[in-house]
Design an enzyme around this catalytic site. Structure first.
Site, mmCIF file in Angstrom:
data_model
loop_
_atom_site.group_PDB
_atom_site.id
_atom_site.type_symbol
_atom_site.label_atom_id
_atom_site.label_comp_id
_atom_site.label_asym_id
_atom_site.label_seq_id
_atom_site.Cartn_x
_atom_site.Cartn_y
_atom_site.Cartn_z
ATOM 1 N N GLU A 48 0.833 -1.206 0.000
ATOM 2 C CA GLU A 48 0.000 0.000 0.000
ATOM 3 C C GLU A 48 0.870 1.258 0.000
ATOM 4 O OE1 GLU A 48 -3.581 1.921 2.789
ATOM 5 O OE2 GLU A 48 -2.370 0.251 3.533
ATOM 6 N N LYS A 117 -9.032 3.077 -2.471
ATOM 7 C CA LYS A 117 -9.394 2.515 -1.165
ATOM 8 C C LYS A 117 -10.746 3.077 -0.734
ATOM 9 C CE LYS A 117 -7.181 1.729 3.369
ATOM 10 N NZ LYS A 117 -5.936 2.022 4.133
ATOM 11 N N CYS A 153 -5.980 -2.945 2.029
ATOM 12 C CA CYS A 153 -5.815 -2.954 3.485
ATOM 13 C C CYS A 153 -7.149 -2.965 4.227
ATOM 14 C CB CYS A 153 -4.947 -1.772 3.921
ATOM 15 S SG CYS A 153 -4.291 -1.940 5.609
#
Length: 359
Positions: A48, A117, A153
């Protein structure tokens, strides 16, 4: 289905980026891609926000830094015109005036896809809601004919609620065949068990194999332990990378009637007191190295660290800060014990930190 479509080779680049060093992080990505190409990989995956280093904090809000990151990604994209593996790399990305925590798929000389994200953590050490806009839950990207889901994540960490999108469910419903999850997950004692339980829940609900790629290294008070892993759809462990060290591993997936499956290397997981000690060592080493202290402070064994501490007032401060930050990942009694036994100097700050954490 062709023989090629029944095989998919993914290289996991568990690397140690430096926050702000865009050129250096891009160079690491090139090195990983070169190894992936030598291994015959279709795709190389990096953690990430790898191009910035994680966590970039307020640095990511600077327009000049955003432009530097975008330029580096575009250059890496052009290099994929050589016919080698595609690259999945984390980067900040500005679109329609909004800043996103993104992953870019680079292939065939271009930016083939961008995924944002959706679920932004805002607890503990995380402050992403202040920095980034929330992205939409999107479908998978296509690499060499394989549909790859890219939850980033936190997108796999929390259950669906009013505030959180069930990104994995969306990916499964839109045809993903395998989940690749880039992470910046800091170390804490027993964190490996927590990560595994989260991954098992996502595999169970989606029926898809999952690759969990974490970064490694120290960044200020945080330590990232790596310990990346992969799960088959039947919940068996397909691969386990080592903790607290950089590692580039290539996994060869084959597709049968039950879907994609892999059998890769299984490294032992460093846990308990050994994990706490490894985190303290890595955190201190990277703090000194990334802050560009004199070479004798970090290139030699512990004796050189003590020598540096005697000569440098700044180094003594770093050692005290390291002992204090170790309290973030170990219990107060263990922190005091480790400070007495392992620190070259007694740390009052570590004691204060421990006291503050006691109920």
């Amino acid at each position: 289905m062709t023989e090629r479509a029944a095989q998919f080779t993914i290289t996991l680049a568990q690397l140690n980026p430096t926050v702000g060093d865009v050129a250096g992080n891009a160079a690491k990505a090139r090195t990983a891609r070169a190894q992936a190409r030598a291994d015959g990989a279709d795709l190389v995956v990096l953690p990430e926000l790898f191009i910035t280093g994680y966590p970039p904090e307020d640095l990511v809000l600077k327009p000049a830094f955003q432009s530097a990151c975008r330029a580096a990604i575009e250059e890496l994209a052009r290099e994929t015109a050589d016919g080698g593996p595609a690259v999945l790399i984390g980067s900040p990305w500005v679109e329609d005036g909004k800043l996103y925590n993104a992953c870019a798929l680079l292939d065939e000389g271009r930016i083939a896809a961008i995924r944002f994200k959706a679920n932004l953590p805002n607890y503990g050490v995380f402050d992403e809601k202040r920095l980034f806009a929330r992205g939409p839950a999107a479908g998978p990207v296509t690499v060499r004919g394989i549909r790859v889901g890219v939850p980033i994540c936190e997108d796999i960490w929390l259950e669906e609620s009013e505030d959180y999108e069930n990104v994995v469910e969306c990916l499964a419903e839109t045809g993903a065949e395998i989940l690749v999850v880039p992470n910046g997950s800091p170390y804490a004692r027993d964190k490996n068990d927590l990560r595994l339980s989260i991954a098992v829940a996502r595999v169970t609900e989606s029926g898809l194999p999952l690759i969990y790629l974490n970064q490694v290294g120290g960044q200020d008070e945080l330590v990232f332990d790596g310990a990346s892993f992969a799960l088959n759809a039947d919940l068996s462990v397909a691969a386990q990378l080592p903790g607290f060290e950089e590692n580039i591993t290539t996994l060869r997936w084959t597709k049968g009637e039950a879907g994609w499956r892999c059998t890769g290397p299984i490294a032992p997981v460093v846990e308990g007191d050994k994990g706490d000690y490894a985190a303290c060592v890595l955190g201190l080493r990277d703090y000194v190295r990334k802050m560009d202290f004199p070479a004798y402070c970090w290139a030699s064994p512990a004796a050189s660290i003590r020598r540096c501490a005697r000569r440098s007032r700044s180094m003594r401060w770093v050692l005290r800060m390291s002992a204090a930050s170790c309290c973030r990942s170990v219990s107060p009694p263990r922190c005091r014990s480790m400070t007495r036994q392992n620190s070259p100097t007694r740390s009052a700050s570590a004691t204060r930190c421990c006291r503050s954490r006691q109920p």
